[in-house]
Write a protein that holds these residues in place. Structure first.
Motif, short mmCIF file in Angstrom:
data_model
loop_
_atom_site.label_atom_id
_atom_site.label_comp_id
_atom_site.label_asym_id
_atom_site.label_seq_id
_atom_site.Cartn_x
_atom_site.Cartn_y
_atom_site.Cartn_z
N ILE A 43 10.87 10.92 -9.78
CA ILE A 43 12.12 11.04 -10.54
C ILE A 43 13.25 11.49 -9.63
O ILE A 43 14.37 10.96 -9.67
CB ILE A 43 11.94 12.02 -11.72
CG1 ILE A 43 10.93 11.45 -12.73
CG2 ILE A 43 13.27 12.30 -12.41
CD1 ILE A 43 10.53 12.41 -13.82
N SER A 44 12.96 12.45 -8.76
CA SER A 44 13.98 12.93 -7.79
C SER A 44 14.41 11.80 -6.87
O SER A 44 15.59 11.65 -6.54
CB SER A 44 13.42 14.09 -6.97
OG SER A 44 13.08 15.17 -7.79
N LEU A 45 13.46 10.98 -6.46
CA LEU A 45 13.75 9.84 -5.58
C LEU A 45 14.63 8.82 -6.28
O LEU A 45 15.49 8.19 -5.66
CB LEU A 45 12.43 9.20 -5.13
CG LEU A 45 12.43 8.37 -3.85
CD1 LEU A 45 13.01 9.15 -2.68
CD2 LEU A 45 11.01 7.92 -3.54
N ILE A 95 0.85 -1.19 0.00
CA ILE A 95 0.00 0.00 0.00
C ILE A 95 0.89 1.24 0.00
O ILE A 95 1.71 1.43 0.90
CB ILE A 95 -0.93 0.01 1.23
CG1 ILE A 95 -1.84 -1.22 1.20
CG2 ILE A 95 -1.76 1.29 1.26
CD1 ILE A 95 -2.66 -1.40 2.46
N ALA A 96 0.74 2.07 -1.02
CA ALA A 96 1.51 3.32 -1.11
C ALA A 96 0.74 4.44 -0.42
O ALA A 96 -0.48 4.54 -0.57
CB ALA A 96 1.76 3.67 -2.57
N ILE A 97 1.45 5.26 0.34
CA ILE A 97 0.77 6.32 1.09
C ILE A 97 0.89 7.68 0.41
O ILE A 97 0.44 8.69 0.94
CB ILE A 97 1.29 6.39 2.54
CG1 ILE A 97 2.79 6.68 2.56
CG2 ILE A 97 0.95 5.12 3.28
CD1 ILE A 97 3.34 6.90 3.95
N SER A 98 1.52 7.71 -0.77
CA SER A 98 1.59 8.96 -1.53
C SER A 98 1.71 8.62 -3.01
O SER A 98 2.14 7.52 -3.37
CB SER A 98 2.79 9.80 -1.10
OG SER A 98 4.00 9.16 -1.46
N SER A 99 1.37 9.55 -3.86
CA SER A 99 1.48 9.33 -5.31
C SER A 99 2.95 9.16 -5.70
O SER A 99 3.28 8.40 -6.61
CB SER A 99 0.85 10.48 -6.09
OG SER A 99 1.47 11.71 -5.74
N CYS A 100 3.84 9.87 -4.99
CA CYS A 100 5.28 9.72 -5.24
C CYS A 100 5.72 8.28 -5.03
O CYS A 100 6.42 7.70 -5.85
CB CYS A 100 6.06 10.66 -4.32
SG CYS A 100 7.84 10.36 -4.29
N GLU A 101 5.29 7.70 -3.90
CA GLU A 101 5.68 6.32 -3.59
C GLU A 101 5.09 5.34 -4.60
O GLU A 101 5.77 4.42 -5.07
CB GLU A 101 5.21 5.96 -2.18
CG GLU A 101 5.64 4.57 -1.75
CD GLU A 101 5.10 4.17 -0.39
OE1 GLU A 101 5.15 2.98 -0.07
OE2 GLU A 101 4.63 5.07 0.35
N ARG A 120 17.35 2.92 -8.33
CA ARG A 120 18.42 3.88 -8.04
C ARG A 120 19.77 3.39 -8.55
O ARG A 120 20.53 4.13 -9.16
CB ARG A 120 18.51 4.10 -6.53
CG ARG A 120 17.75 5.32 -6.08
CD ARG A 120 18.15 5.66 -4.68
NE ARG A 120 17.08 6.48 -4.11
CZ ARG A 120 16.80 6.54 -2.84
NH1 ARG A 120 17.47 5.80 -1.99
NH2 ARG A 120 15.85 7.33 -2.41
N ASP A 121 20.05 2.10 -8.30
CA ASP A 121 21.31 1.52 -8.78
C ASP A 121 21.37 1.56 -10.30
O ASP A 121 22.43 1.81 -10.88
CB ASP A 121 21.44 0.06 -8.30
CG ASP A 121 21.65 -0.04 -6.80
OD1 ASP A 121 22.17 0.94 -6.23
OD2 ASP A 121 21.29 -1.07 -6.22
N CYS A 122 20.22 1.29 -10.95
CA CYS A 122 20.17 1.30 -12.42
C CYS A 122 20.46 2.70 -12.96
O CYS A 122 21.16 2.86 -13.96
CB CYS A 122 18.81 0.83 -12.92
SG CYS A 122 18.43 -0.88 -12.51
N VAL A 123 19.93 3.72 -12.29
CA VAL A 123 20.16 5.11 -12.72
C VAL A 123 21.61 5.51 -12.47
O VAL A 123 22.26 6.12 -13.31
CB VAL A 123 19.19 6.08 -12.00
CG1 VAL A 123 19.56 7.53 -12.27
CG2 VAL A 123 17.76 5.81 -12.43
N LEU A 139 17.91 9.22 1.79
CA LEU A 139 16.60 8.75 2.23
C LEU A 139 16.00 9.80 3.17
O LEU A 139 16.49 10.03 4.26
CB LEU A 139 16.74 7.42 2.97
CG LEU A 139 17.13 6.21 2.11
CD1 LEU A 139 17.45 5.03 3.01
CD2 LEU A 139 16.01 5.85 1.16
N HIS A 140 14.94 10.45 2.72
CA HIS A 140 14.30 11.42 3.60
C HIS A 140 13.01 10.84 4.18
O HIS A 140 12.65 9.69 3.93
CB HIS A 140 14.03 12.74 2.86
CG HIS A 140 13.33 12.57 1.55
ND1 HIS A 140 12.02 12.19 1.45
CD2 HIS A 140 13.78 12.70 0.27
CE1 HIS A 140 11.66 12.14 0.19
NE2 HIS A 140 12.71 12.43 -0.56
N ASP A 141 12.31 11.60 4.98
CA ASP A 141 11.17 11.10 5.74
C ASP A 141 10.10 10.45 4.86
O ASP A 141 9.44 9.51 5.27
CB ASP A 141 10.54 12.25 6.54
CG ASP A 141 11.41 12.64 7.72
OD1 ASP A 141 12.35 11.88 8.00
OD2 ASP A 141 11.17 13.69 8.34
#
Length: 522
Positions: free
Chosen positions: A456-458, A409-415, A479-482, A464-466
């Motif tokens: 994209i920023s993530l 379950i994602a708690i934000s659209s970003c996640e 992240r590793d792929c990028v 790792l921020h809050d």
């Protein structure tokens, strides 16, 4: 006046047993052909019954082969072993055999269209009879073909029969050895694909049990390979690929198209909706489907059968992927409300029955892999999980797609978007490596387009921020792929996000626009 053969050709019914089959000359001929094929392959030897092993039963299976238009092509009688009585460790060990994924087949077709290659098709006659057995397996004599005076004796198999648990693996081992002896190399990422480079020409073969898809840069090499295979096995040269696993293929000067029109007609016929009024969208934008409703229950077996049929149709119809995935979530206790959702899909199918994927030929420049990743937020009203949608193109040709409910379950659209992008990254890496193996070139950097700037920023930010510290470590794979340069992530406006089609029901105008842009047309 019609003779016995004509009457048999007119009959579209398959006999259920030996007694019925013997009444018609065409089925008698089909059984004779099957027995002759088995005898020529030296499949068995007659022996006295073993004391410590019970022979496996045999039965006849009858099938009418038809072309895409429904015309009868052949009456096929197959002698099948009752493999369900076999015991693991005694009668067989390993049974698994690899086959080419359908998404790999689409990649081969897209590559062939891009390079302006022809795609050919061959079929192995009685393929499983070529597989050599390692175990001692005994069967009874074929019903209707028992040796007079030796009815008590049994047959010891030297080669596999259809129905045996280990038959697919035995055949695959034999085919693998044959292709390697001809100079092919098996693709390490897709064991159903083989590649050969000879005199500067590249030849690619995709294997699905006994069906071979052949493409490459040299028509002479394709013809040579066909001759080599015909020396090794009894083969049917089916010419240019036109029908494969229920998929209709058309190769023209403009490109290659794949669709499942005949299969779609069968689904509509099965549902009794061949003459229904067509709809322009497969699912209404505001629809809300729940598991726990007070609506009347429907026949779950029939519901699952329709969903299963529609799921196979998604292999050429990404415009159906989300809606079919949605109704797949309610197979345990379907209700009238869920059945109405399927009827809506079938009404849409009725109006777009001839639609499929179109692969354009000869696009300038080297084809590049391009992906789109998108997600809704908490779209499932039962468990509030989101739906990921991904599409990948080779140049302008659509090769693979997916619409899947996320496992967390994602708690934000970003996640939610970040999780979808991580899933897309896994597919992108596999596609890049597979394409590099087929072309014998270095892996491409895959461009992935996402419409959420926070996600994209993530992907690019190792801090790792809050908002992201609770995200499971497996989703940080992107992240590793990028960082290593395997994937580049770019922003795309929501209006140009082609994967939006796979995450939620869309309004009619938007749905039709995206369907056209991803290459689905009549």
């Amino acid at each position: 006046s019609a003779g016995p053969q004509d009457l048999c050709m007119l009959s579209a019914e398959e006999p259920s047993n030996l007694v019925e089959a013997r009444k018609e000359a065409c089925w008698c001929r089909a059984m004779d052909e099957e027995i002759n094929s088995i005898v020529e392959s030296e499949t068995w030897i007659m022996v006295d019954p073993p004391k410590d092993q019970k022979p496996i039963g045999l039965k006849w299976v009858y099938k009418i082969k038809k072309d895409p238009s429904g015309a009868i092509v052949k009456h096929k009688a197959r002698l099948v072993a009752k493999g369900y009585v076999q015991r693991q460790g005694i009668d067989y060990e390993e049974v698994y055999a690899p086959v080419a994924r359908l998404e790999t087949v689409r990649l081969l077709v897209a590559l062939a269209a891009q390079e302006e290659w022809q795609v050919h098709h061959m079929d192995v006659k009685s393929a499983f009879l070529n597989g050599e057995l390692c175990e001692d397996v005994y069967v009874i004599q074929p019903p209707g073909y028992e040796k007079e005076g030796q009815e008590h004796r049994v047959l010891k198999l030297k080669k596999a029969l259809y129905g045996l648990k280990q038959a697919p693996r035995a055949w695959n081992i034999k085919l693998d050895e044959s292709l390697l002896s001809l100079g092919f190399a098996r693709c390490p990422l897709e064991h159903g694909v083989y590649v050969k480079c000879s005199r500067g020409a590249r030849l690619i073969v995709g294997v699905y049990v006994d069906d071979l898809i052949i493409t490459g840069s040299s028509r002479d090499e394709i013809a040579k390979f066909k001759d080599q295979m015909m020396e090794l096995f009894k083969m049917s040269d089916l010419g240019l690929l036109s029908y494969y696993l229920g998929i209709e293929v058309a190769q023209t000067t403009e490109g290659i198209t794949i669709c499942q029109a005949s299969y779609a007609e069968k689904i509509l016929d099965k549902a009794g909706m061949s003459e229904c009024n067509p709809s322009q969208v497969p699912m209404e934008p505001k629809i809300k489907l729940r598991k726990s409703t007070k609506d009347q229950k429907v026949d779950s077996t029939y519901f699952r059968s329709l969903v299963g049929s529609l799921r196979y149709l998604v292999n050429t119809r990404p415009d159906l992927a989300f809606s079919v995935g949605m109704v797949s979530r309610f197979m345990e206790e379907p209700t009238v409300h869920h059945m109405n959702a399927i009827r809506q899909i079938l009404r849409y199918l009725r109006g777009t029955i001839n639609y499929g994927c179109h692969y354009r030929k000869g696009v300038e420049g080297e084809p590049r892999l391009l992906g789109y990743s998108d997600s809704d937020l908490a779209g499932d009203i039962e468990d509030r999980k989101s739906t990921s949608g991904t599409v990948f193109f080779l140049g302008s040709n659509l090769v693979t797609w997916a619409s899947q409910k996320q496992k967390v379950i994602a708690i934000s659209s970003c996640e939610a978007e970040y999780i979808a992008a991580a899933t897309a990254a896994c597919q992108a890496i596999w596609l890049s490596r597979l394409l590099a193996g087929l072309q014998e070139k270095e892996e491409q950097v895959v461009k992935l387009k996402v419409d959420n700037k926070s996600a994209i920023s993530l992907c690019k930010n190792p801090v790792l921020h809050d908002r992201s510290k609770h995200i499971d470590i497996r989703y940080h794979f992107i992240r590793d792929c990028v960082e290593t340069g395997k994937i580049t992530v770019e922003h795309v406006s929501t209006g140009d996000q082609l994967a939006d089609l796979l995450t939620k029901p869309l309004p009619r105008v938007k749905f039709i626009e995206l369907r056209e842009r991803i290459g689905i047309r009549s």
